[in-house]
Design a protein around this motif. Sequence first.
Motif, PDB file in Angstrom:
ATOM      1  N   LEU A  21      13.134   3.202  18.807  1.00 28.03           N
ATOM      2  CA  LEU A  21      13.648   2.303  19.830  1.00 28.03           C
ATOM      3  C   LEU A  21      14.710   3.022  20.664  1.00 28.03           C
ATOM      4  O   LEU A  21      14.703   2.957  21.900  1.00 28.03           O
ATOM      5  N   LEU A  22      15.606   3.684  19.966  1.00 31.97           N
ATOM      6  CA  LEU A  22      16.666   4.399  20.685  1.00 31.97           C
ATOM      7  C   LEU A  22      16.075   5.506  21.537  1.00 31.97           C
ATOM      8  O   LEU A  22      16.507   5.752  22.669  1.00 31.97           O
ATOM      9  N   ASP A  23      15.091   6.162  20.992  1.00 35.66           N
ATOM     10  CA  ASP A  23      14.441   7.230  21.735  1.00 35.66           C
ATOM     11  C   ASP A  23      13.773   6.710  23.006  1.00 35.66           C
ATOM     12  O   ASP A  23      13.765   7.383  24.043  1.00 35.66           O
ATOM     13  N   ALA A  24      13.215   5.518  22.903  1.00 41.69           N
ATOM     14  CA  ALA A  24      12.526   4.936  24.066  1.00 41.69           C
ATOM     15  C   ALA A  24      13.493   4.435  25.114  1.00 41.69           C
ATOM     16  O   ALA A  24      13.096   4.054  26.212  1.00 41.69           O
ATOM     17  N   ASN A  25      14.764   4.442  24.773  1.00 46.14           N
ATOM     18  CA  ASN A  25      15.771   3.839  25.649  1.00 46.14           C
ATOM     19  C   ASN A  25      16.499   4.862  26.516  1.00 46.14           C
ATOM     20  O   ASN A  25      17.432   4.545  27.226  1.00 46.14           O
ATOM     21  N   LEU A 235       3.614 -10.736  27.756  1.00 45.06           N
ATOM     22  CA  LEU A 235       3.605  -9.389  28.313  1.00 45.06           C
ATOM     23  C   LEU A 235       5.058  -9.050  28.629  1.00 45.06           C
ATOM     24  O   LEU A 235       5.600  -9.454  29.661  1.00 45.06           O
ATOM     25  N   LEU A 236       5.710  -8.333  27.757  1.00 48.57           N
ATOM     26  CA  LEU A 236       7.131  -8.043  27.957  1.00 48.57           C
ATOM     27  C   LEU A 236       7.334  -7.087  29.123  1.00 48.57           C
ATOM     28  O   LEU A 236       6.556  -6.144  29.310  1.00 48.57           O
ATOM     29  N   SER A 237       8.373  -7.337  29.907  1.00 45.51           N
ATOM     30  CA  SER A 237       8.620  -6.455  31.044  1.00 45.51           C
ATOM     31  C   SER A 237       8.984  -5.056  30.544  1.00 45.51           C
ATOM     32  O   SER A 237       8.516  -4.066  31.069  1.00 45.51           O
ATOM     33  N   LYS A 238       9.827  -4.986  29.539  1.00 47.82           N
ATOM     34  CA  LYS A 238      10.158  -3.680  28.962  1.00 47.82           C
ATOM     35  C   LYS A 238       9.309  -3.483  27.703  1.00 47.82           C
ATOM     36  O   LYS A 238       9.831  -3.326  26.585  1.00 47.82           O
ATOM     37  N   MET A 239       8.017  -3.508  27.902  1.00 47.72           N
ATOM     38  CA  MET A 239       7.065  -3.459  26.797  1.00 47.72           C
ATOM     39  C   MET A 239       7.224  -2.214  25.940  1.00 47.72           C
ATOM     40  O   MET A 239       6.892  -2.209  24.754  1.00 47.72           O
ATOM     41  N   ARG A 240       7.736  -1.150  26.544  1.00 51.77           N
ATOM     42  CA  ARG A 240       7.892   0.084  25.767  1.00 51.77           C
ATOM     43  C   ARG A 240       8.648  -0.140  24.466  1.00 51.77           C
ATOM     44  O   ARG A 240       8.421   0.568  23.484  1.00 51.77           O
ATOM     45  N   PHE A 241       9.555  -1.134  24.456  1.00 55.11           N
ATOM     46  CA  PHE A 241      10.354  -1.328  23.246  1.00 55.11           C
ATOM     47  C   PHE A 241       9.525  -1.912  22.106  1.00 55.11           C
ATOM     48  O   PHE A 241       9.833  -1.710  20.937  1.00 55.11           O
TER      49      PHE A 241
ATOM     50  N   GLU B  16      26.285  -1.531  25.309  1.00 55.19           N
ATOM     51  CA  GLU B  16      26.862  -2.708  24.659  1.00 55.19           C
ATOM     52  C   GLU B  16      25.776  -3.508  23.924  1.00 55.19           C
ATOM     53  O   GLU B  16      26.009  -4.042  22.838  1.00 55.19           O
ATOM     54  N   ILE B  17      24.631  -3.594  24.561  1.00 52.01           N
ATOM     55  CA  ILE B  17      23.520  -4.361  23.966  1.00 52.01           C
ATOM     56  C   ILE B  17      22.958  -3.611  22.760  1.00 52.01           C
ATOM     57  O   ILE B  17      22.692  -4.205  21.701  1.00 52.01           O
ATOM     58  N   LEU B  18      22.804  -2.306  22.917  1.00 48.33           N
ATOM     59  CA  LEU B  18      22.258  -1.516  21.810  1.00 48.33           C
ATOM     60  C   LEU B  18      23.178  -1.559  20.600  1.00 48.33           C
ATOM     61  O   LEU B  18      22.727  -1.687  19.463  1.00 48.33           O
TER      62      LEU B  18
END
Lengths: 340, 340, 340, 340
Positions: A21-25, A235-241, B16-18
């Motif tokens: 998750l962190l990597d995708a962010n 369909l999530l907008s930030k689907m990558r997460f 902050e969110i992470l």
Amino acid sequence: MIHWFRSDNTAPACPEILDALLDANREHAAAYGEDAWSLRLDAVFSEFFDRSVRVFPVATGTAANGTALAALCPPYGAIVTPAHAHVVRDECGAPEFMTGGARLLLADCPDGRLSATQLVQVLDDNPANVHTVQPAVVSITQATEFGTVYRPDAIAELAAVAHRRGLQLHMDGARFANAVAFLDCAPADITWRAGVDVLSFGATKNGALAAEAVVFFDAEASRGYEFRRKRAGHLLSKMRFVSAQLLAYIETGVWRRNAAHANGLARRIGEAAGSSLLQTVEANEVFVRLPPPRAAALRDLGFAFYDWGAAGCGEYRFVVSWNQDAADVEALCTALRSGS
Amino acid sequence: MIHWFRSDNTAPACPEILDALLDANREHAAAYGEDAWSLRLDAVFSEFFDRSVRVFPVATGTAANGTALAALCPPYGAIVTPAHAHVVRDECGAPEFMTGGARLLLADCPDGRLSATQLVQVLDDNPANVHTVQPAVVSITQATEFGTVYRPDAIAELAAVAHRRGLQLHMDGARFANAVAFLDCAPADITWRAGVDVLSFGATKNGALAAEAVVFFDAEASRGYEFRRKRAGHLLSKMRFVSAQLLAYIETGVWRRNAAHANGLARRIGEAAGSSLLQTVEANEVFVRLPPPRAAALRDLGFAFYDWGAAGCGEYRFVVSWNQDAADVEALCTALRSGS
Amino acid sequence: MIHWFRSDNTAPACPEILDALLDANREHAAAYGEDAWSLRLDAVFSEFFDRSVRVFPVATGTAANGTALAALCPPYGAIVTPAHAHVVRDECGAPEFMTGGARLLLADCPDGRLSATQLVQVLDDNPANVHTVQPAVVSITQATEFGTVYRPDAIAELAAVAHRRGLQLHMDGARFANAVAFLDCAPADITWRAGVDVLSFGATKNGALAAEAVVFFDAEASRGYEFRRKRAGHLLSKMRFVSAQLLAYIETGVWRRNAAHANGLARRIGEAAGSSLLQTVEANEVFVRLPPPRAAALRDLGFAFYDWGAAGCGEYRFVVSWNQDAADVEALCTALRSGS
Amino acid sequence: MIHWFRSDNTAPACPEILDALLDANREHAAAYGEDAWSLRLDAVFSEFFDRSVRVFPVATGTAANGTALAALCPPYGAIVTPAHAHVVRDECGAPEFMTGGARLLLADCPDGRLSATQLVQVLDDNPANVHTVQPAVVSITQATEFGTVYRPDAIAELAAVAHRRGLQLHMDGARFANAVAFLDCAPADITWRAGVDVLSFGATKNGALAAEAVVFFDAEASRGYEFRRKRAGHLLSKMRFVSAQLLAYIETGVWRRNAAHANGLARRIGEAAGSSLLQTVEANEVFVRLPPPRAAALRDLGFAFYDWGAAGCGEYRFVVSWNQDAADVEALCTALRSGS
């Protein structure tokens, strides 16, 4: 201090998932599933299942089941499923909502598993004519709500009946990994090779934050599915997460490690429970009958678990999570044995 | 190197969110919204809005809008909304699906804002009788799809007409923070104080991973809502991960900082765009008309942005994200000016 | 004494239909469409249309339209239709309800007729992508709500565009007989030969008590239809009484005689109306603009007719029924002429 | 020659109804229920039920049940009803469709009657929480699908449980007249006086062509109902033809005469059936167990009747119609006795 055995939904996410998750962010990425993570899903799942599949991530198991069933079942259709299935007891009518008013036809399955004989019986009791709903789907859960696991041949028998009668076979795999780990089989063995048409693939209970997916083993059946997902708000907008969680779940092998860990500890609890066991322990759930005072005593010791069935009936459920501490389990086993 | 101006949905989540997410992941916690984070939401949002409110987190804006509208609008009802609203153009019929077949009544709003006069016109054109759908809700977006912002009195005028005619007022606040930051007002000023009944509160576009919420300013109106959310698959089992995002979003003040940052940079782009501007820049979106070759040239320079309207019509949208680099914006401004 | 020009729905049933009803009432007969009358419908309609068709009787035009559209349009679909269509203005959202939440995409058609150019425009304005509803059906009315009639080649043009884009063509034929009578064509010429896929065939307005039917020109498209009809409550237990009306309507030729009679008288009213005519009179409806005091004076003389459009705008509709007395019409013509 | 005992749906309409229909056909009349017949319904039914009621005619029993349940039950609700109810077995999912996806919760009622004890059991087995559908309505049939009749106090007990738990009580009165005739009570005694909230009032099986009605004993509960009826296609344009049937049915007293006639003949068949009876004969249906060869022999003699239950299980249903000839019945009685 609480020893958590209420549900695998109470567990945090595992490090492999969080790292992903962190990597995708790190940077910007295309929205609505056009990102690099989401675009890899079909390939990764196709390898996982040893067959070309179409995969659609969603945020919850209810969403996966409901949208999958809607893709398979017309509004005037019916879905045959065990009376204690999650789609029946725990989704507030999501199948009826998503399908536009299809019906669930229930079979009484004491160990959570629908048999081919029962399926035939339900279909015979609900002959298709214009006056009634049209059976269109069979939905089974793997592992079941009672912690039991369908063997590949049992699934194949169900699929044979279903397909012969014009129905499709859906599998709710909220604890799919636990079933595979128990059977020590390939994911394909209990899905398409056994005749499953569509799978709700769960990761949340087994170490993800919120990541499920609908897997179509026949791409044609997925036609129109993406519109159903979108209009249901999945369909999530930030689907990558979500996609990143799913990729890590599969590619790091954590899906199997986590499940095997939980299954193994559950088996030890089952052994400790001995004759109070209500179900054979196969996945990560343990169902026991206890005198209510004993259950109360366990709770006084900090063990958190659910009543099962009617209030006060003396049936309880313990669920082992992916991160369950072995010491927790030993404490529980000791407590169970001491009171037997 | 890409300069991302396609959508605020392409941005990563803010620190902050992470941090809040990681913090919420330390231990076991109750599922399905019974966790400590979720249980604090009503209080934190009530303070935020200076009124006792009921808050229900969901994973997407489409889910928030669809379930909120379903709570307000009967299946035989109608929802008055601008023709370019997200609920019209970008949700694949979620309002129709969630409500059980209500209808959207569209008003042509060139700057994205519905006026009270237009609302009266639509209602007069659709007189309620048994032969037609019954107008039940007005849905407006704040900030609008065109980057403009409703002033409090404009909302109050809409609410007055709506309430007088027996309709309720819904606000799609996917970019609610951007509107508040632009107006420099209190959140209450453009919601319940102006007559808004239900708000879709967005955080995803402004720094969250996936966190939206439906806010009821009258608890009574929320009766039955939780069942609609559940059956739509939007009651997350590990709900704490959404709730923790929302709490951090509000309690750290990042909601306003992020929005103010994006708005400020958008204003600079707007100034650079000069006469090619199609809409006044008030929030974090900039709409311009450019000769298509100039747009192509900008894209060659690495600027990523969307066509707007019909293909080839020469209209483009630039969206500034919460984490947009000032250098990115300067580069864009320079490019826009050089070509004017 | 009232001269009825409000609607052809106000007329009684014609003798041929009543005789058939009484004849069908002599004895017991199988229920739910298994009776001798219902079983003849496919053959009689197939001859009528010069093609093998499948016919399903229902009790109302709203039922015919709604169930037909549901058979053609998925829940995530859209239906392109003129803004003043009956399915839009007069069915309280039946298409949305029956389809499970599809959307109507409206075209502004001043004379009631959708053109192929307009259809292309609507489709271009609503490009199919996952974010929006998927255009699936074009629905036109023959004769239109404005009393005008599509020529066969206009229908064929619409069908060509629709089919090329993957849409199907539905015709609301509430006044189908009036259109055929005006065009002096074969029923096939304005239906399947021109590309119509499904027809709502009306008889009620033209002399039946309550008898409509959904006609599928391609049997495959009717798969599942009977279940939709049943669950909408439109499979009558004593279906013979609807079927007998339909058989008599066609087999006695009254469908054409009644329509020709009404059309002819409407034409005379149109001639009398002269320059106050709002629409060319082709079927049995006449739309005129009159000073409101003149309309009031007509009403004082006993002429009953509807306001059209917004209250007080000076537009009025006169409908001629199958049993309209020529003297009624002459009186109206005289009154219209005297005031011109 | 066929002796019809298959269903009361196979009978023609009675003369009183036909006369009323012809009488209503003399002239023009307002459409969509604004006619003189329809406008009298509330008053006539209010007198019939000795209470101010709101009445809405529809064309079928399925329509009456489905729209009535939709008025009472939210989409996320559930309807408790006997497993063999018409709404379960014979309406192709109309309740699910009309409500927007509510669920039927089934009780096994061997004689067709739900008891208060069973209702409590179903409600206890389906505790209302956010994870599951919310019980909202109890639906019972009077007379039942097994020809038995609820006594007033049994209904009152069900109503007491239902209301205490926040549910409403719906009665499917497809054979309401047969129940009243058997009990020799007032219509009020088994409806509102016993706690029934909404009634599906049937006339079709008992001598009408096609005439049913939804009766609300509390006007407030009918709010919004007319829109549901309209969008389901059940507001007939020439509504007078349904309303006239209902008026004649009640005002001529034929409702009771027809029912008493049929009940009396059914009782004689019941006596002749003797020990082969499966259910006490109270209304106009007789259920018997016969060796299949005997059933075949009866059919050879021209008696037409339905198999009941699973094919070949030796259970059969005989229904007596309003116009059944006494000689028909005598012949059947003789045949049944001779074989005993």
